[in-house]
Motif scaffolding. Structure first.
Motif, PDB file in Angstrom:
ATOM      1  N   ASN A 109      41.411  -9.696  33.162  1.00 33.04           N
ATOM      2  CA  ASN A 109      41.045  -8.582  34.032  1.00 33.04           C
ATOM      3  C   ASN A 109      41.640  -7.264  33.550  1.00 33.04           C
ATOM      4  N   LEU A 110      42.858  -7.331  33.020  1.00 36.96           N
ATOM      5  CA  LEU A 110      43.457  -6.111  32.486  1.00 36.96           C
ATOM      6  C   LEU A 110      42.603  -5.514  31.374  1.00 36.96           C
ATOM      7  N   GLY A 111      41.913  -6.377  30.626  1.00 38.35           N
ATOM      8  CA  GLY A 111      41.051  -5.896  29.558  1.00 38.35           C
ATOM      9  C   GLY A 111      39.906  -5.035  30.046  1.00 38.35           C
ATOM     10  N   ALA A 112      39.618  -5.057  31.352  1.00 39.38           N
ATOM     11  CA  ALA A 112      38.569  -4.203  31.908  1.00 39.38           C
ATOM     12  C   ALA A 112      38.898  -2.730  31.717  1.00 39.38           C
ATOM     13  N   LEU A 113      40.187  -2.406  31.626  1.00 41.74           N
ATOM     14  CA  LEU A 113      40.570  -1.005  31.454  1.00 41.74           C
ATOM     15  C   LEU A 113      40.184  -0.487  30.081  1.00 41.74           C
ATOM     16  N   ASP A 114      40.300  -1.326  29.071  1.00 38.80           N
ATOM     17  CA  ASP A 114      39.875  -0.947  27.733  1.00 38.80           C
ATOM     18  C   ASP A 114      38.362  -0.776  27.691  1.00 38.80           C
ATOM     19  N   LEU A 115      37.650  -1.695  28.321  1.00 38.59           N
ATOM     20  CA  LEU A 115      36.191  -1.590  28.401  1.00 38.59           C
ATOM     21  C   LEU A 115      35.790  -0.302  29.105  1.00 38.59           C
ATOM     22  N   LEU A 116      36.474   0.012  30.205  1.00 35.15           N
ATOM     23  CA  LEU A 116      36.174   1.229  30.959  1.00 35.15           C
ATOM     24  C   LEU A 116      36.391   2.462  30.098  1.00 35.15           C
ATOM     25  N   ALA A 117      37.478   2.481  29.325  1.00 33.99           N
ATOM     26  CA  ALA A 117      37.772   3.634  28.478  1.00 33.99           C
ATOM     27  C   ALA A 117      36.732   3.793  27.372  1.00 33.99           C
ATOM     28  N   ARG A 118      36.243   2.674  26.826  1.00 29.87           N
ATOM     29  CA  ARG A 118      35.321   2.735  25.698  1.00 29.87           C
ATOM     30  C   ARG A 118      33.863   2.910  26.108  1.00 29.87           C
ATOM     31  N   HIS A 119      33.493   2.320  27.241  1.00 29.55           N
ATOM     32  CA  HIS A 119      32.070   2.271  27.592  1.00 29.55           C
ATOM     33  C   HIS A 119      31.796   2.631  29.045  1.00 29.55           C
ATOM     34  N   GLY A 120      32.736   3.315  29.677  1.00 25.34           N
ATOM     35  CA  GLY A 120      32.569   3.614  31.100  1.00 25.34           C
ATOM     36  C   GLY A 120      31.276   4.330  31.419  1.00 25.34           C
ATOM     37  N   ASP A 121      30.858   5.258  30.553  1.00 25.51           N
ATOM     38  CA  ASP A 121      29.642   6.027  30.816  1.00 25.51           C
ATOM     39  C   ASP A 121      28.379   5.189  30.670  1.00 25.51           C
ATOM     40  N   GLU A 122      28.487   4.043  30.024  1.00 23.59           N
ATOM     41  CA  GLU A 122      27.310   3.206  29.768  1.00 23.59           C
ATOM     42  C   GLU A 122      27.166   2.054  30.762  1.00 23.59           C
ATOM     43  N   LEU A 123      28.227   1.752  31.488  1.00 23.32           N
ATOM     44  CA  LEU A 123      28.234   0.536  32.295  1.00 23.32           C
ATOM     45  C   LEU A 123      27.160   0.530  33.375  1.00 23.32           C
ATOM     46  N   ARG A 124      27.008   1.635  34.080  1.00 23.74           N
ATOM     47  CA  ARG A 124      26.073   1.644  35.204  1.00 23.74           C
ATOM     48  C   ARG A 124      24.644   1.380  34.748  1.00 23.74           C
ATOM     49  N   ALA A 125      24.250   2.018  33.675  1.00 19.78           N
ATOM     50  CA  ALA A 125      22.890   1.790  33.171  1.00 19.78           C
ATOM     51  C   ALA A 125      22.727   0.356  32.683  1.00 19.78           C
ATOM     52  N   ALA A 126      23.776  -0.190  32.093  1.00 25.23           N
ATOM     53  CA  ALA A 126      23.686  -1.524  31.506  1.00 25.23           C
ATOM     54  C   ALA A 126      23.476  -2.612  32.552  1.00 25.23           C
ATOM     55  N   VAL A 127      24.001  -2.411  33.768  1.00 22.07           N
ATOM     56  CA  VAL A 127      23.891  -3.447  34.803  1.00 22.07           C
ATOM     57  C   VAL A 127      22.959  -3.031  35.934  1.00 22.07           C
ATOM     58  N   ALA A 128      22.142  -2.030  35.695  1.00 24.57           N
ATOM     59  CA  ALA A 128      21.285  -1.499  36.757  1.00 24.57           C
ATOM     60  C   ALA A 128      20.408  -2.571  37.385  1.00 24.57           C
TER      61      ALA A 128
END
Length: 326
Positions: free
Chosen positions: A287-306
């Motif tokens: 779960n802590l790894g979610a922070l790295d994902l957020l930093a790298r791809h935060g702007d893309e996440l919403r579109a990716a799981v729409a």
């Protein structure tokens, strides 16, 4: 992914305390762990700055199950060497029997089971039917004055009831709720992302995301054996069926499905903390790894799981939990 050091902290609503972006929940968590593993997890969490624990006495309404998870947490915290000032405690004020039963008395019992005499914040829990919101606000104010806790929020209330509580508290010079604990995930978005709550968030309300992994389903445990949360809208089978799509999104980001699910909730501008119910150290590290994902791809996440939004047009945006859209 590399495990981060100290996790960031965000303010839990404009008038609330600063909290870590992750909190550990207690329902069906500590009672699923061996003591040594639980102690290790608690120590690791606090070492990473994850010192927010959501702990409740599950003995009311649908939670009348004589669970001892809160008692176990108190013992684990003591064995881990935690002083009370080392962690933030979020308790629950169950409203199932209110006002026939005293919120203050119930909270004191709950705190005693943990081994403390105060919480840092509490959540006024779920309820069915009509609720005297003004009376709840007044009773909570008395508990704040008595030093039982300093800030409070609500659990899955409708936006209309919460707005009434905030307005009444401000008019009477009482402590208003500063956050809402809501079911929120890549699948359940209608209430946290709906317009009614959007206005409250714009006014400074904080969001505490719960049920973010749908009892483990969004992490790949498609048929959990343990009891998990309610299913507003009856969409759980749809969520289960969507897991392969979530897995493909995660693979594309070089992440795990759980990391995508957690990071998604942190993209909401009002989210201060995400509650996770980990029962193994490796789940916590993941779960802590979610922070790295957020930093790298935060702007893309919403579109990716729409396309994974399962309660769209099923649960009403102004709903309390369990209320379906017309």
């Amino acid at each position: 992914m590399e495990v981060v050091g100290q996790v960031p902290r965000r303010r839990l609503g404009a008038a609330g305390p600063e909290v870590p972006v992750f909190g550990l929940g207690s329902w069906n968590t500590w009672d699923r762990m061996e003591t040594g593993a639980a102690v290790e997890l608690v120590r690791a969490a606090v070492d990473h700055g994850v010192n927010l624990f959501d702990v409740a006495h599950y003995n009311f309404g649908p939670h009348a199950e004589n669970a001892r998870t809160d008692v176990i947490f108190g013992r684990v915290a003591a064995e881990a060497g935690l002083r009370r000032e080392d962690y933030l405690l979020c308790g629950k004020l169950w409203l199932w029997d209110y006002p026939a039963s005293s919120l203050s008395d119930a909270l004191k019992v709950a705190l005693g089971r943990i081994g403390t005499d105060r919480a840092d914040m509490v959540v006024a829990g779920d309820f069915f039917g009509e609720l005297d919101v003004r009376r709840v606000v007044a009773d909570v104010a008395e508990m704040v004055a008595a030093g039982l806790f300093t800030s409070w929020g609500v659990n899955n209330w409708s936006a209309a009831d919460l707005r009434l509580a905030i307005g009444f508290a401000r008019a009477e010079g009482l402590v208003p709720p500063s956050f809402a604990q809501l079911k929120y995930s890549v699948a359940r978005r209608s209430v946290p992302e709906g317009e009614p709550y959007g206005g409250l968030f714009a006014d400074g309300l904080g969001l505490q995301a719960s049920d973010v992994l749908e009892g483990g389903i969004l992490a790949g445990k498609l048929n959990p054996e343990r009891k998990i949360g309610a299913d507003p809208g009856g969409i759980r089978e749809r969520i289960r069926d969507s897991f392969p799509a979530l897995k493909r999104v995660a693979d594309g980001f070089g992440a795990t499905p759980a990391q995508v699910a957690v990071a998604y909730c942190l993209t909401h501008p009002a989210t201060a903390s995400v509650l996770v119910g980990v029962s193994r150290r490796e789940q916590f590290d993941d779960n802590l790894g979610a922070l790295d994902l957020l930093a790298r791809h935060g702007d893309e996440l919403r579109a990716a799981v729409a396309d994974l939004w399962a309660d769209r047009d099923v649960v009403a945006p102004d709903a309390s939990w369990g209320t379906e859209a017309p």
